[in-house]
Motif scaffolding. Structure first.
Motif, PDB file in Angstrom:
ATOM      1  N   ILE A  78       0.813  -1.213   0.000  1.00 61.89           N
ATOM      2  CA  ILE A  78       0.000   0.000   0.000  1.00 61.89           C
ATOM      3  C   ILE A  78       0.847   1.264   0.000  1.00 61.89           C
ATOM      4  CG2 ILE A  78      -2.025  -1.085   1.030  1.00 61.89           C
ATOM      5  CD1 ILE A  78      -1.268   0.215   3.676  1.00 61.89           C
ATOM      6  N   GLY A  79       2.145   1.134   0.190  1.00 57.45           N
ATOM      7  CA  GLY A  79       3.032   2.291   0.106  1.00 57.45           C
ATOM      8  C   GLY A  79       3.398   2.628  -1.328  1.00 57.45           C
ATOM      9  N   ALA A  80       3.262   1.673  -2.232  1.00 58.02           N
ATOM     10  CA  ALA A  80       3.599   1.883  -3.638  1.00 58.02           C
ATOM     11  C   ALA A  80       2.356   2.362  -4.376  1.00 58.02           C
ATOM     12  CB  ALA A  80       4.123   0.581  -4.253  1.00 58.02           C
ATOM     13  N   SER A  81       2.409   3.587  -4.890  1.00 56.42           N
ATOM     14  CA  SER A  81       1.199   4.122  -5.519  1.00 56.42           C
ATOM     15  C   SER A  81       1.396   4.542  -6.975  1.00 56.42           C
ATOM     16  CB  SER A  81       0.673   5.304  -4.701  1.00 56.42           C
ATOM     17  OG  SER A  81       1.668   6.290  -4.572  1.00 56.42           O
ATOM     18  N   THR A  82       2.626   4.576  -7.454  1.00 61.85           N
ATOM     19  CA  THR A  82       2.869   4.920  -8.856  1.00 61.85           C
ATOM     20  C   THR A  82       3.301   3.659  -9.602  1.00 61.85           C
ATOM     21  OG1 THR A  82       5.216   5.406  -8.543  1.00 61.85           O
ATOM     22  CG2 THR A  82       3.653   7.231  -8.169  1.00 61.85           C
ATOM     23  N   PRO A  83       3.164   3.637 -10.916  1.00 67.25           N
ATOM     24  CA  PRO A  83       3.594   2.446 -11.664  1.00 67.25           C
ATOM     25  C   PRO A  83       5.067   2.091 -11.404  1.00 67.25           C
ATOM     26  CG  PRO A  83       2.243   3.839 -13.063  1.00 67.25           C
ATOM     27  CD  PRO A  83       2.493   4.612 -11.797  1.00 67.25           C
ATOM     28  N   GLU A  84       5.930   3.086 -11.333  1.00 70.11           N
ATOM     29  CA  GLU A  84       7.353   2.810 -11.077  1.00 70.11           C
ATOM     30  C   GLU A  84       7.554   2.232  -9.681  1.00 70.11           C
ATOM     31  OE1 GLU A  84      11.724   4.915 -11.409  1.00 70.11           O
ATOM     32  OE2 GLU A  84       9.962   6.195 -11.268  1.00 70.11           O
TER      33      GLU A  84
END
Length: 133
Positions: A8-14
């Protein structure tokens, strides 16, 4: 492997791509059979040190206890402000406070660390809370 896991900390495609690659690498070292493995993976990623996995232990169903605490908005106490900054603010309404600065006078009078003094100062508030060190 636990399916449909999302960081849930990753929110961008990269960020999602980096998170997935990190998980692949760490799961090949740690394993990916249980919730314990997932938490251990996250701690290894956070520290950058695979030997972290060797010292981690889980007792008394901490996952259910933690989820219940978050559901009721229990406070999250952390040892230092850097950890406070790293706790995700998504998915819960729990306040996040650091031990440090909560017992400065006690630290000075007893000659102990400010974090230790903060734990002592907050002693009665810790029951039912989440503590992150």
């Amino acid at each position: 492997m636990i399916e449909n896991y999302t960081d849930i900390g990753a929110s961008t495609p990269e960020a999602i791509k980096i998170s997935r690659k990190s998980r692949e690498l760490i799961s090949s070292i740690i394993g990916d059979r249980s919730l314990e493995d997932r938490i251990t993976q996250r701690c290894v990623i956070a520290t950058g040190d695979p030997s972290t996995a060797e010292i981690m232990r889980f007792q008394n169903d901490p996952f259910q206890a933690g989820l219940k605490a978050l559901e009721r908005g229990a406070p999250i106490y952390v040892d230092i402000k850097m950890v406070q900054a790293g706790v995700l603010k998504k998915g819960h309404t729990s306040p996040i406070e650091a031990f440090i600065d909560k017992g400065d006078e006690l630290a000075a009078s007893r000659g102990i660390t400010r974090t230790s003094a903060g734990v002592l100062a907050l002693n009665e508030k810790l029951s039912g809370s989440i503590v992150v060190i």
